[in-house]
Design a protein around this motif. Structure first.
Motif, PDB file in Angstrom:
ATOM      1  N   SER A  62       0.860  -1.184   0.000  1.00 36.49           N
ATOM      2  CA  SER A  62       0.000   0.000   0.000  1.00 36.49           C
ATOM      3  C   SER A  62       0.892   1.227   0.000  1.00 36.49           C
ATOM      4  O   SER A  62       2.097   1.138   0.094  1.00 36.49           O
ATOM      5  CB  SER A  62      -0.906   0.019   1.232  1.00 36.49           C
ATOM      6  N   SER A  63       0.254   2.358  -0.057  1.00 45.07           N
ATOM      7  CA  SER A  63       1.031   3.600   0.009  1.00 45.07           C
ATOM      8  C   SER A  63       0.842   4.285   1.361  1.00 45.07           C
ATOM      9  O   SER A  63       1.151   5.457   1.505  1.00 45.07           O
ATOM     10  CB  SER A  63       0.620   4.530  -1.132  1.00 45.07           C
ATOM     11  N   VAL A  64       0.349   3.561   2.371  1.00 41.27           N
ATOM     12  CA  VAL A  64       0.101   4.163   3.689  1.00 41.27           C
ATOM     13  C   VAL A  64       1.403   4.604   4.334  1.00 41.27           C
ATOM     14  O   VAL A  64       1.522   5.707   4.842  1.00 41.27           O
ATOM     15  CB  VAL A  64      -0.662   3.184   4.610  1.00 41.27           C
ATOM     16  N   VAL A  65       2.415   3.749   4.306  1.00 42.98           N
ATOM     17  CA  VAL A  65       3.719   4.081   4.876  1.00 42.98           C
ATOM     18  C   VAL A  65       4.717   4.112   3.725  1.00 42.98           C
ATOM     19  O   VAL A  65       4.840   3.156   2.968  1.00 42.98           O
ATOM     20  CB  VAL A  65       4.150   3.049   5.940  1.00 42.98           C
ATOM     21  N   LYS A  66       5.420   5.237   3.600  1.00 37.77           N
ATOM     22  CA  LYS A  66       6.388   5.417   2.521  1.00 37.77           C
ATOM     23  C   LYS A  66       7.786   5.428   3.127  1.00 37.77           C
ATOM     24  O   LYS A  66       8.138   6.348   3.865  1.00 37.77           O
ATOM     25  CB  LYS A  66       6.110   6.705   1.770  1.00 37.77           C
ATOM     26  N   HIS A  67       8.563   4.406   2.813  1.00 41.42           N
ATOM     27  CA  HIS A  67       9.915   4.264   3.338  1.00 41.42           C
ATOM     28  C   HIS A  67      10.896   4.877   2.342  1.00 41.42           C
ATOM     29  O   HIS A  67      11.035   4.397   1.222  1.00 41.42           O
ATOM     30  CB  HIS A  67      10.264   2.792   3.541  1.00 41.42           C
ATOM     31  N   GLY A  68      11.585   5.941   2.768  1.00 39.90           N
ATOM     32  CA  GLY A  68      12.548   6.600   1.902  1.00 39.90           C
ATOM     33  C   GLY A  68      13.936   6.003   2.057  1.00 39.90           C
ATOM     34  O   GLY A  68      14.331   5.588   3.148  1.00 39.90           O
ATOM     35  N   PHE A  69      14.655   5.956   0.943  1.00 41.58           N
ATOM     36  CA  PHE A  69      16.050   5.525   0.975  1.00 41.58           C
ATOM     37  C   PHE A  69      16.812   6.239  -0.122  1.00 41.58           C
ATOM     38  O   PHE A  69      16.237   6.709  -1.103  1.00 41.58           O
ATOM     39  CB  PHE A  69      16.163   3.998   0.842  1.00 41.58           C
ATOM     40  N   CYS A  70      18.117   6.346   0.067  1.00 44.39           N
ATOM     41  CA  CYS A  70      18.946   7.044  -0.912  1.00 44.39           C
ATOM     42  C   CYS A  70      18.961   6.267  -2.219  1.00 44.39           C
ATOM     43  O   CYS A  70      19.224   5.061  -2.238  1.00 44.39           O
ATOM     44  CB  CYS A  70      20.368   7.211  -0.386  1.00 44.39           C
ATOM     45  N   ALA A  71      18.688   6.963  -3.310  1.00 41.05           N
ATOM     46  CA  ALA A  71      18.669   6.334  -4.627  1.00 41.05           C
ATOM     47  C   ALA A  71      20.064   5.935  -5.088  1.00 41.05           C
ATOM     48  O   ALA A  71      20.199   5.109  -5.990  1.00 41.05           O
ATOM     49  CB  ALA A  71      18.028   7.276  -5.641  1.00 41.05           C
ATOM     50  N   SER A  72      21.105   6.478  -4.457  1.00 38.48           N
ATOM     51  CA  SER A  72      22.477   6.148  -4.857  1.00 38.48           C
ATOM     52  C   SER A  72      23.085   5.038  -4.009  1.00 38.48           C
ATOM     53  O   SER A  72      23.522   4.019  -4.525  1.00 38.48           O
ATOM     54  CB  SER A  72      23.375   7.389  -4.770  1.00 38.48           C
ATOM     55  N   CYS A  73      23.118   5.213  -2.679  1.00 38.28           N
ATOM     56  CA  CYS A  73      23.815   4.243  -1.825  1.00 38.28           C
ATOM     57  C   CYS A  73      22.875   3.275  -1.113  1.00 38.28           C
ATOM     58  O   CYS A  73      23.317   2.278  -0.552  1.00 38.28           O
ATOM     59  CB  CYS A  73      24.708   4.944  -0.811  1.00 38.28           C
ATOM     60  N   GLY A  74      21.573   3.542  -1.117  1.00 37.14           N
ATOM     61  CA  GLY A  74      20.598   2.619  -0.560  1.00 37.14           C
ATOM     62  C   GLY A  74      20.317   2.751   0.923  1.00 37.14           C
ATOM     63  O   GLY A  74      19.494   2.016   1.460  1.00 37.14           O
ATOM     64  N   CYS A  75      20.956   3.679   1.631  1.00 31.31           N
ATOM     65  CA  CYS A  75      20.703   3.837   3.070  1.00 31.31           C
ATOM     66  C   CYS A  75      19.248   4.215   3.316  1.00 31.31           C
ATOM     67  O   CYS A  75      18.718   5.111   2.659  1.00 31.31           O
ATOM     68  CB  CYS A  75      21.589   4.930   3.669  1.00 31.31           C
ATOM     69  N   GLY A  76      18.612   3.542   4.283  1.00 34.50           N
ATOM     70  CA  GLY A  76      17.257   3.903   4.698  1.00 34.50           C
ATOM     71  C   GLY A  76      17.307   5.193   5.476  1.00 34.50           C
ATOM     72  O   GLY A  76      17.978   5.280   6.499  1.00 34.50           O
ATOM     73  N   THR A  77      16.624   6.223   5.008  1.00 35.45           N
ATOM     74  CA  THR A  77      16.771   7.565   5.552  1.00 35.45           C
ATOM     75  C   THR A  77      15.609   8.013   6.429  1.00 35.45           C
ATOM     76  O   THR A  77      15.808   8.403   7.568  1.00 35.45           O
ATOM     77  CB  THR A  77      16.970   8.566   4.408  1.00 35.45           C
ATOM     78  N   PHE A  78      14.393   7.980   5.894  1.00 37.90           N
ATOM     79  CA  PHE A  78      13.232   8.440   6.656  1.00 37.90           C
ATOM     80  C   PHE A  78      11.975   7.763   6.133  1.00 37.90           C
ATOM     81  O   PHE A  78      11.971   7.185   5.045  1.00 37.90           O
ATOM     82  CB  PHE A  78      13.084   9.964   6.607  1.00 37.90           C
ATOM     83  N   THR A  79      10.931   7.825   6.919  1.00 31.78           N
ATOM     84  CA  THR A  79       9.657   7.221   6.565  1.00 31.78           C
ATOM     85  C   THR A  79       8.543   8.229   6.799  1.00 31.78           C
ATOM     86  O   THR A  79       8.528   8.901   7.825  1.00 31.78           O
ATOM     87  CB  THR A  79       9.409   5.961   7.424  1.00 31.78           C
ATOM     88  N   GLU A  80       7.640   8.348   5.857  1.00 30.65           N
ATOM     89  CA  GLU A  80       6.439   9.165   6.014  1.00 30.65           C
ATOM     90  C   GLU A  80       5.313   8.228   6.405  1.00 30.65           C
ATOM     91  O   GLU A  80       5.041   7.254   5.695  1.00 30.65           O
ATOM     92  CB  GLU A  80       6.128   9.906   4.726  1.00 30.65           C
TER      93      GLU A  80
END
Length: 122
Positions: A62-80
């Motif tokens: 679903s799009s309820v929780v959006k997990h952000g990560f760096c498009a270059s190195c892949g580190c998980g950064t933040f979640t909306e």
């Protein structure tokens, strides 16, 4: 106090406006594999300081929780995410959970870690 954070390659950078009182270690299947310690903020206290196109989004089922990560190195950064403090999704009170392990020049050892049993909650 502004705290700056960044991914490994510095392509994704952000700021938060205050020191978190606690950080959360969630045991759900996603968070435990990601290894993040989450600091929660209202959106007004979080600022992405790098171009938004440097962030990729993962949303499971679903799009309820959006997990952000760096498009270059892949580190998980933040979640909306909506606020889940009542056990239900509160879309009127969105949160940004920031991976506190990515805070730059910050002593994370002085912050209390709260364990959330996400493995058994959902």
């Amino acid at each position: 106090m502004v705290i700056k954070g960044s991914c490994h390659c510095k392509a994704t950078m952000f700021e938060v406006t205050e020191v978190p009182e606690t950080v959360t270690f969630c045991t759900c299947t996603f968070c435990s594999k990601r290894g993040a310690l989450w600091a929660y903020y209202v959106p007004a206290k979080f600022k992405l300081t790098s171009p938004p196109e440097n962030v990729s989004i993962y949303a499971r089922d679903s799009s309820v929780v959006k997990h952000g990560f760096c498009a270059s190195c892949g580190c998980g950064t933040f979640t909306e995410t909506p606020d889940w403090s009542t056990g239900e999704a509160d879309f009127d009170n969105p949160k940004v959970s920031v991976n506190a392990r990515l805070f730059d020049d910050f002593d994370l050892d002085r912050i209390e870690v709260v364990v959330l049993d996400g493995k058994n909650l959902w």
